[in-house]
Design a protein around this motif. Structure first.
Motif, mmCIF file in Angstrom:
data_model
loop_
_atom_site.group_PDB
_atom_site.id
_atom_site.type_symbol
_atom_site.label_atom_id
_atom_site.label_comp_id
_atom_site.label_asym_id
_atom_site.label_seq_id
_atom_site.Cartn_x
_atom_site.Cartn_y
_atom_site.Cartn_z
ATOM 1 N N UNK A 2 0.819 -1.216 0.000
ATOM 2 C CA UNK A 2 0.000 0.000 0.000
ATOM 3 C C UNK A 2 0.853 1.266 0.000
ATOM 4 N N UNK A 3 1.886 1.275 -0.808
ATOM 5 C CA UNK A 3 2.761 2.453 -0.918
ATOM 6 C C UNK A 3 2.231 3.369 -2.013
ATOM 7 N N UNK A 4 2.499 4.652 -1.843
ATOM 8 C CA UNK A 4 2.116 5.639 -2.860
ATOM 9 C C UNK A 4 3.142 5.616 -3.998
ATOM 10 N N UNK A 5 2.830 6.368 -5.083
ATOM 11 C CA UNK A 5 3.784 6.457 -6.207
ATOM 12 C C UNK A 5 5.153 6.946 -5.730
ATOM 13 N N UNK A 6 5.076 7.994 -4.909
ATOM 14 C CA UNK A 6 6.328 8.594 -4.432
ATOM 15 C C UNK A 6 7.140 7.611 -3.586
ATOM 16 N N UNK A 7 6.442 6.903 -2.726
ATOM 17 C CA UNK A 7 7.153 5.932 -1.870
ATOM 18 C C UNK A 7 7.732 4.781 -2.696
ATOM 19 N N UNK A 8 6.981 4.366 -3.698
ATOM 20 C CA UNK A 8 7.500 3.301 -4.581
ATOM 21 C C UNK A 8 8.747 3.814 -5.310
ATOM 22 N N UNK A 9 8.674 5.072 -5.760
ATOM 23 C CA UNK A 9 9.825 5.665 -6.449
ATOM 24 C C UNK A 9 11.043 5.701 -5.534
ATOM 25 N N UNK A 10 10.807 6.028 -4.274
ATOM 26 C CA UNK A 10 11.932 6.048 -3.317
ATOM 27 C C UNK A 10 12.450 4.639 -3.024
ATOM 28 N N UNK A 11 11.531 3.717 -2.892
ATOM 29 C CA UNK A 11 11.936 2.353 -2.561
ATOM 30 C C UNK A 11 12.730 1.707 -3.693
ATOM 31 N N UNK A 12 12.280 1.958 -4.913
ATOM 32 C CA UNK A 12 12.947 1.326 -6.061
ATOM 33 C C UNK A 12 13.981 2.233 -6.706
ATOM 34 N N UNK A 13 14.115 3.417 -6.163
ATOM 35 C CA UNK A 13 15.060 4.395 -6.696
ATOM 36 C C UNK A 13 14.788 4.649 -8.186
ATOM 37 N N UNK A 14 13.522 4.933 -8.444
ATOM 38 C CA UNK A 14 13.084 5.188 -9.818
ATOM 39 C C UNK A 14 12.395 6.547 -9.870
ATOM 40 N N UNK A 15 12.379 7.175 -11.064
ATOM 41 C CA UNK A 15 11.625 8.426 -11.210
ATOM 42 C C UNK A 15 10.126 8.169 -11.028
ATOM 43 N N UNK A 16 9.430 9.195 -10.598
ATOM 44 C CA UNK A 16 7.995 9.055 -10.296
ATOM 45 C C UNK A 16 7.205 8.651 -11.542
ATOM 46 N N UNK A 17 7.496 9.292 -12.658
ATOM 47 C CA UNK A 17 6.770 8.976 -13.901
ATOM 48 C C UNK A 17 7.038 7.538 -14.355
ATOM 49 N N UNK A 18 8.242 7.081 -14.118
ATOM 50 C CA UNK A 18 8.565 5.697 -14.469
ATOM 51 C C UNK A 18 7.735 4.727 -13.630
ATOM 52 N N UNK A 19 7.586 5.056 -12.359
ATOM 53 C CA UNK A 19 6.786 4.202 -11.468
ATOM 54 C C UNK A 19 5.347 4.150 -11.972
ATOM 55 N N UNK A 20 4.799 5.303 -12.308
ATOM 56 C CA UNK A 20 3.426 5.353 -12.826
ATOM 57 C C UNK A 20 3.300 4.533 -14.108
ATOM 58 N N UNK A 21 4.272 4.751 -14.970
ATOM 59 C CA UNK A 21 4.249 4.045 -16.244
ATOM 60 C C UNK A 21 4.282 2.534 -16.038
ATOM 61 N N UNK A 22 5.190 2.075 -15.143
ATOM 62 C CA UNK A 22 5.297 0.639 -14.860
ATOM 63 C C UNK A 22 3.983 0.098 -14.300
ATOM 64 N N UNK A 23 3.403 0.851 -13.385
ATOM 65 C CA UNK A 23 2.179 0.375 -12.720
ATOM 66 C C UNK A 23 1.016 0.309 -13.715
ATOM 67 N N UNK A 24 0.861 1.338 -14.549
ATOM 68 C CA UNK A 24 -0.235 1.357 -15.508
ATOM 69 C C UNK A 24 -0.085 0.214 -16.517
ATOM 70 N N UNK A 25 1.148 0.031 -16.992
ATOM 71 C CA UNK A 25 1.373 -1.043 -17.966
ATOM 72 C C UNK A 25 1.165 -2.415 -17.316
ATOM 73 N N UNK A 26 1.579 -2.513 -16.063
ATOM 74 C CA UNK A 26 1.420 -3.796 -15.360
ATOM 75 C C UNK A 26 -0.063 -4.145 -15.235
ATOM 76 N N UNK A 27 -0.850 -3.182 -14.879
ATOM 77 C CA UNK A 27 -2.291 -3.438 -14.745
ATOM 78 C C UNK A 27 -2.904 -3.776 -16.105
ATOM 79 N N UNK A 28 -2.476 -3.062 -17.132
ATOM 80 C CA UNK A 28 -2.981 -3.352 -18.482
ATOM 81 C C UNK A 28 -2.638 -4.776 -18.886
ATOM 82 N N UNK A 29 -1.405 -5.185 -18.638
ATOM 83 C CA UNK A 29 -0.986 -6.549 -18.997
ATOM 84 C C UNK A 29 -1.775 -7.584 -18.192
ATOM 85 N N UNK A 30 -1.963 -7.305 -16.915
ATOM 86 C CA UNK A 30 -2.699 -8.244 -16.057
ATOM 87 C C UNK A 30 -4.154 -8.383 -16.557
#
Lengths: 181, 286
Positions: free
Chosen positions: A140-168
């Motif tokens: 239950x982490x936010x975009x920002x927290x996921x970005x910090x945890x994975x050391x990724x840019x915020x937009x990249x996190x959003x992009x990964x999450x949206x694509x992941x849901x689309x694929x699922x």
């Protein structure tokens, strides 16, 4: 006792506080590792490694970030190390084939058909997508927290999450139509 | 608004990232388009399924399983150091690697020393053979070139190596059997005295006691004949020269011989003194 107080005591050398803190995060660490790695044995090994690292490096934790984010960052690092250590000859991105371990935990999951489908579908996701999904839905982490945890840019996190849901969604739709191929 | 933007807003709505106005705008668009409605419903189902994932729990306490390891590592840091020291015997690998090299060096030096020693021995042997070989050639070649009769070299006297000995050089070694002959010569020169026979008899008796040595009787030999080399026991020495085992008899013989020699010398001196006195008296008479 609150998490912040436990952390402070553990950092000051209170062994009992440190053990209590480790017990409080044990389940979440194992759960993330389990859904990222896809089997119980690897999840147990990874969780042990994560807890040992936290035990040894707790003094390096600073209260700037959430403790759960710091912990999940260690989980993701350990899981990535596991992926690299395996040196799989078949890429997960190309051929998402997971042989389910018939353990007690997994048997519980298999009781519900939907969770089995989504479990298989998660296993077919690329590693980065899988991590983002696990952190978003299981921790239950936010975009920002996921970005910090994975050391990724915020937009990249959003992009990964949206694509992941689309694929699922596509995978689950195919499965409902006639099985995941 | 493009389809891409609508799709993004759908995703953000699932995560609760849209503002209320954005959410109203999105719902208005979805209501008008059935395809968008179907897409949104599928994504929402996936999101609901992800939210309903079963919370897996480890079958045993992971903290309890790692605590002994952690506590032992924290409480006994020396144990880790000992472990590191145990790993160092991989430095044993280095030692193992170094020790054969040292042994190889020693082997090389040994081989070199052995080769040098063997060449030195070979050189000595060669020089010796050259010397002896040249002497033999002279003996054979000289008579042939000068036309003299060929004489069997075996009948000739043994060639003396080194300078001819006219008088025996003074030696520091203690005299052995030759001292007996000298004693007898001294007694013959001085004439017959009362004490001399007694000594001779004592020495003779001593010789008789040590019958093992077949020494020729000096009384039968003439003083003109050069002294013959002493014949020793044919028995080979059991010990290296100088380290030979001395029997009690030999040591006793040597002691008695030295006593005899001293007595003879003192007597000679007395006789010389008597002669000098006689000469002085004769001179005084004259």
């Amino acid at each position: 006792m609150q998490e912040a107080e436990l952390i402070r005591k553990a950092q000051s050398g209170d062994h009992d506080a440190l053990v209590e803190l480790l017990r409080s995060i044990e389940t979440s660490v194992y759960r993330s590792a389990y859904y990222i790695l896809g089997n119980e044995q690897d999840a147990l090994d990874a969780a042990q490694e994560v807890l040992i690292r936290i035990y040894r490096k707790l003094d390096t934790y600073q209260e700037k970030a959430k403790f759960s984010t710091w912990v999940q960052r260690i989980v993701s690092n350990v899981c990535m190390d596991k992926f690299r250590a395996k040196k799989e000859t078949v890429s997960i991105e190309e051929h998402e084939l997971i042989i389910p371990d018939r353990n007690n935990v997994e048997d519980e999951i298999l009781l519900t058909g939907l969770s089995n489908d989504i479990q298989e579908a998660i296993g077919k996701l690329p590693r980065q997508y899988r991590m983002v999904v696990v952190l978003r839905y299981l921790e239950d982490l936010s975009y920002q927290e996921i970005a910090e945890a994975l050391d990724l840019p915020l937009n990249t996190v959003k992009s990964y999450l949206f694509r992941a849901r689309q694929q699922l969604q596509e995978l689950l739709y195919d499965y409902q139509k006639g099985g995941i191929g | 608004m493009t389809n891409e933007e609508i799709w993004e807003w759908m995703q953000r709505d699932l995560d609760g990232d849209l503002s209320p106005t954005e959410q109203d705008a999105l719902f208005n668009l979805i209501r008008k388009d059935s395809d968008l409605q179907l897409k949104y419903n599928r994504l929402k189902t996936v999101s609901q399924q992800l939210e309903q994932l079963p919370p897996v729990v480890p079958s045993f306490s992971i903290v309890d399983s790692i605590l002994p390891r952690l506590e032992s590592a924290a409480a006994v840091p020396a144990a880790s150091s000992t472990l590191n020291e145990e790993v160092l015997p991989t430095l044993e690998v280095k030692r193992k690697q170094s020790s054969p090299s040292v042994s190889k060096k020693w082997k090389k030096t040994n081989v070199w020393l052995a080769s040098i020693g063997s060449t030195a021995v070979a050189a000595c042997l060669l020089i010796g053979i050259m010397f002896t070989g040249s002497d033999g050639k002279k003996i054979e070649a000289d008579p042939y070139q000068q036309g003299s009769e060929a004489v069997n070299p075996a009948l000739k006297e043994a060639p003396i190596l080194g300078p001819p000995v006219q008088s025996p050089p003074p030696s520091t070694n203690p005299p052995t059997s030759n001292s007996q002959e000298e004693d007898k010569k001294a007694t013959q020169n001085t004439g017959t005295t009362k004490k001399a026979p007694a000594k001779n008899t004592s020495s003779k008796s001593h010789q008789n006691n040590s019958n093992k040595k077949p020494v020729s009787n000096p009384a039968q030999t003439k003083p003109v004949v050069p002294p013959k080399p002493v014949v020793r026991d044919p028995k080979p020495p059991a010990f290296p020269y100088g380290v030979g085992e001395e029997s009690d008899k030999d040591s006793r013989d040597r002691d008695s011989d030295s006593e005899d020699r001293e007595k003879v010398k003192s007597k000679d001196k007395e006789k010389d003194k008597d002669n000098d006195r006689k000469k002085d008296r004769e001179n005084d008479d004259d």
